[in-house]
Design a protein around this motif. Structure first.
Motif, PDB file in Angstrom:
ATOM      1  N   TYR A  35       1.013  -1.085  -0.591  1.00  0.00           N
ATOM      2  CA  TYR A  35       0.139   0.051   0.258  1.00  0.00           C
ATOM      3  C   TYR A  35       1.019   1.344   0.188  1.00  0.00           C
ATOM      4  O   TYR A  35       1.668   1.322   1.429  1.00  0.00           O
ATOM      5  N   MET A  36       0.746   1.869  -1.260  1.00  0.00           N
ATOM      6  CA  MET A  36       1.968   3.715  -0.912  1.00  0.00           C
ATOM      7  C   MET A  36       0.740   4.251  -0.402  1.00  0.00           C
ATOM      8  O   MET A  36       0.151   5.004  -0.440  1.00  0.00           O
ATOM      9  N   PHE A  37       1.105   4.639   1.091  1.00  0.00           N
ATOM     10  CA  PHE A  37       0.807   5.472   1.703  1.00  0.00           C
ATOM     11  C   PHE A  37       1.111   7.006   1.168  1.00  0.00           C
ATOM     12  O   PHE A  37       2.290   7.496   0.893  1.00  0.00           O
ATOM     13  N   ARG A  38       0.220   8.370   0.590  1.00  0.00           N
ATOM     14  CA  ARG A  38       0.596   9.343   0.672  1.00  0.00           C
ATOM     15  C   ARG A  38      -0.352  10.302   1.403  1.00  0.00           C
ATOM     16  O   ARG A  38      -1.566  10.071   1.834  1.00  0.00           O
ATOM     17  N   ARG A  39       0.383  10.936   1.947  1.00  0.00           N
ATOM     18  CA  ARG A  39      -0.328  12.194   2.817  1.00  0.00           C
ATOM     19  C   ARG A  39      -1.718  13.220   2.748  1.00  0.00           C
ATOM     20  O   ARG A  39      -1.985  13.426   3.310  1.00  0.00           O
ATOM     21  N   ASN A  40      -0.900  13.666   1.824  1.00  0.00           N
ATOM     22  CA  ASN A  40      -1.813  14.351   0.643  1.00  0.00           C
ATOM     23  C   ASN A  40      -2.733  13.693   0.491  1.00  0.00           C
ATOM     24  O   ASN A  40      -4.504  14.071   0.496  1.00  0.00           O
ATOM     25  N   SER A  41      -3.818  12.159   0.262  1.00  0.00           N
ATOM     26  CA  SER A  41      -4.366  11.433  -0.246  1.00  0.00           C
ATOM     27  C   SER A  41      -4.946  10.333   0.346  1.00  0.00           C
ATOM     28  O   SER A  41      -5.859   9.900   0.255  1.00  0.00           O
ATOM     29  N   TYR A  42      -4.791   9.940   1.379  1.00  0.00           N
ATOM     30  CA  TYR A  42      -4.568   8.968   2.060  1.00  0.00           C
ATOM     31  C   TYR A  42      -5.982   9.193   2.970  1.00  0.00           C
ATOM     32  O   TYR A  42      -6.946   8.431   3.285  1.00  0.00           O
ATOM     33  N   GLU A  43      -6.738   9.899   3.223  1.00  0.00           N
ATOM     34  CA  GLU A  43      -8.187  10.289   3.698  1.00  0.00           C
ATOM     35  C   GLU A  43      -9.089  10.023   2.880  1.00  0.00           C
ATOM     36  O   GLU A  43     -10.372   9.901   2.646  1.00  0.00           O
ATOM     37  N   HIS A  44      -9.014  10.824   1.648  1.00  0.00           N
ATOM     38  CA  HIS A  44      -9.654  10.790   0.645  1.00  0.00           C
ATOM     39  C   HIS A  44      -9.912   9.228  -0.536  1.00  0.00           C
ATOM     40  O   HIS A  44     -10.634   8.385  -0.141  1.00  0.00           O
ATOM     41  N   GLU A  45      -8.977   8.343   0.026  1.00  0.00           N
ATOM     42  CA  GLU A  45      -8.310   6.791  -0.282  1.00  0.00           C
ATOM     43  C   GLU A  45      -9.391   5.928   0.998  1.00  0.00           C
ATOM     44  O   GLU A  45     -10.142   4.455   0.431  1.00  0.00           O
ATOM     45  N   GLY A  46      -8.676   6.201   2.446  1.00  0.00           N
ATOM     46  CA  GLY A  46     -10.043   5.968   3.701  1.00  0.00           C
ATOM     47  C   GLY A  46     -11.227   5.439   3.583  1.00  0.00           C
ATOM     48  O   GLY A  46     -12.174   5.098   3.656  1.00  0.00           O
ATOM     49  N   ALA A  47     -11.777   6.869   2.467  1.00  0.00           N
ATOM     50  CA  ALA A  47     -13.501   7.015   2.522  1.00  0.00           C
ATOM     51  C   ALA A  47     -14.142   6.022   1.132  1.00  0.00           C
ATOM     52  O   ALA A  47     -14.704   5.442   1.400  1.00  0.00           O
ATOM     53  N   LEU A  48     -13.031   6.075   0.107  1.00  0.00           N
ATOM     54  CA  LEU A  48     -13.638   4.939  -0.777  1.00  0.00           C
ATOM     55  C   LEU A  48     -13.030   3.302  -0.492  1.00  0.00           C
ATOM     56  O   LEU A  48     -13.804   3.183  -0.829  1.00  0.00           O
ATOM     57  N   ALA A  49     -12.176   3.392   0.622  1.00  0.00           N
ATOM     58  CA  ALA A  49     -11.798   1.541   0.757  1.00  0.00           C
ATOM     59  C   ALA A  49     -13.037   1.555   1.474  1.00  0.00           C
ATOM     60  O   ALA A  49     -14.028   0.318   1.714  1.00  0.00           O
TER      61      ALA A  49
END
Length: 311
Positions: A219-233
């Motif tokens: 999993y490639m963590f990116r500080r500027n997008s992980y919250e948006h990706e979490g909502a999608l997950a």
């Protein structure tokens, strides 16, 4: 000195000089195996040193220290970081999620709740080192924190028993505790968190409980997008990804097609003000049956959003 002797001496000197490179080559040839052995020894020693440092403080390049005081303390996140998900083990064989990561009851829920029963085996998700084994009456209950070599820390809450000790090394899949209902809990379940540098990440970014697998090798963590990706997950792999009937009922066969449960098993999502008595009437069952199916007491206080099995 006669000319003959002088000639002999010159020839001997010439032979001696010409033999020096050959002797040097012989010496290098004899030394080569020794050099290879020394290099191997150096390599083994270096690898042992690196391994000892990893065991002493896993993921030391991300964390400043190793301490047992705080369950989590947020520090500076890297802009990006690749998390190795290989060699994982699902912390429980349960496929039933009862609460998502995110806003819940006016506060942030920093993990996933997975339905387990008291005494179910809870396992380490990855290899690493146990940092905390503690009891928190108004929070996690009996819980364990493990720091892993891939940079993650995982937290396992509300257990009935802890099977490891602080500073113990564990391998992925090793039992670390038993399912329970300790601490701030409304029913037996596993509260499972994944954190990077103390910051909570949605476990659904990496774990797919319904299919008992991780989502990828990395999993490639990116500080500027992980919250948006979490909502999608959450939409893809959370509680709400199943089929809801009338907004409060989940058909398990749709929510978790690979689960080893009967396809007619159904769950009820508790609404504000509902009681065991009102749910029993609505679902055509009895309070005793609800309590037996969910292993709860008749006087247990129900919380909005709680999931109950009713047949």
């Amino acid at each position: 000195m006669t000319f003959k002797k002088l000639k002999t001496f010159a020839i001997l000197a010439l032979v001696s000089i010409s033999s020096i490179p050959t002797m040097g080559q012989d010496l290098l040839a004899r030394q080569a195996p020794i050099d290879r052995k020394m290099k191997a020894v150096d390599s083994v020693a270096l690898n042992r040193l690196i391994m000892n440092e990893m065991l002493e403080s896993p993921a030391a390049d991300l964390y400043e220290d190793w301490e047992n005081k705080y369950a989590h303390r947020a520090t500076e996140l890297p802009d990006s970081f690749r998390i190795d998900l290989r060699g994982f083990c699902m912390p429980t064989t349960s496929r039933v999620l009862t609460s998502n990561f995110g806003a819940r009851w006016g506060r942030q829920h920093k993990g996933l709740d997975v339905k387990v029963y008291i005494g179910d085996t809870i396992r380490a998700a990855f290899s690493g080192k146990v940092r905390i084994v503690r009891y928190e009456a108004r929070g996690y209950g009996k819980y364990v924190v493990i720091r892993h070599y891939n940079g993650l820390e995982t937290i396992y809450g509300h257990m009935s028993k802890q099977l490891v000790t602080e500073d113990q090394e564990v391998r992925a899949g090793e039992p670390i505790g038993l399912g329970g209902n300790t601490g701030r809990s409304t029913g037996s379940h596993l509260h499972f968190e994944t954190r990077l540098c103390g910051v909570a990440l949605n476990p659904a970014l990496m774990f797919d409980f319904k299919n008992q697998d991780v989502v990828d090798d990395y999993y490639m963590f990116r500080r500027n997008s992980y919250e948006h990706e979490g909502a999608l997950a959450t939409r893809l792999r959370g509680v709400g990804s199943g089929k809801f009937e009338n907004g409060d009922d989940i058909e398990l066969a749709t929510a978790a097609p690979a689960a080893s449960y009967a396809t007619n098993v159904r769950f009820h999502k508790v609404k504000s003000g509902e009681t065991l008595s009102s749910i029993a009437r609505k679902r055509g069952t009895t309070i005793d049956a609800l309590c037996k199916l969910n292993r709860i007491g008749k006087k247990m206080r129900l919380m909005p959003g709680q999931i109950l099995k009713y047949n």
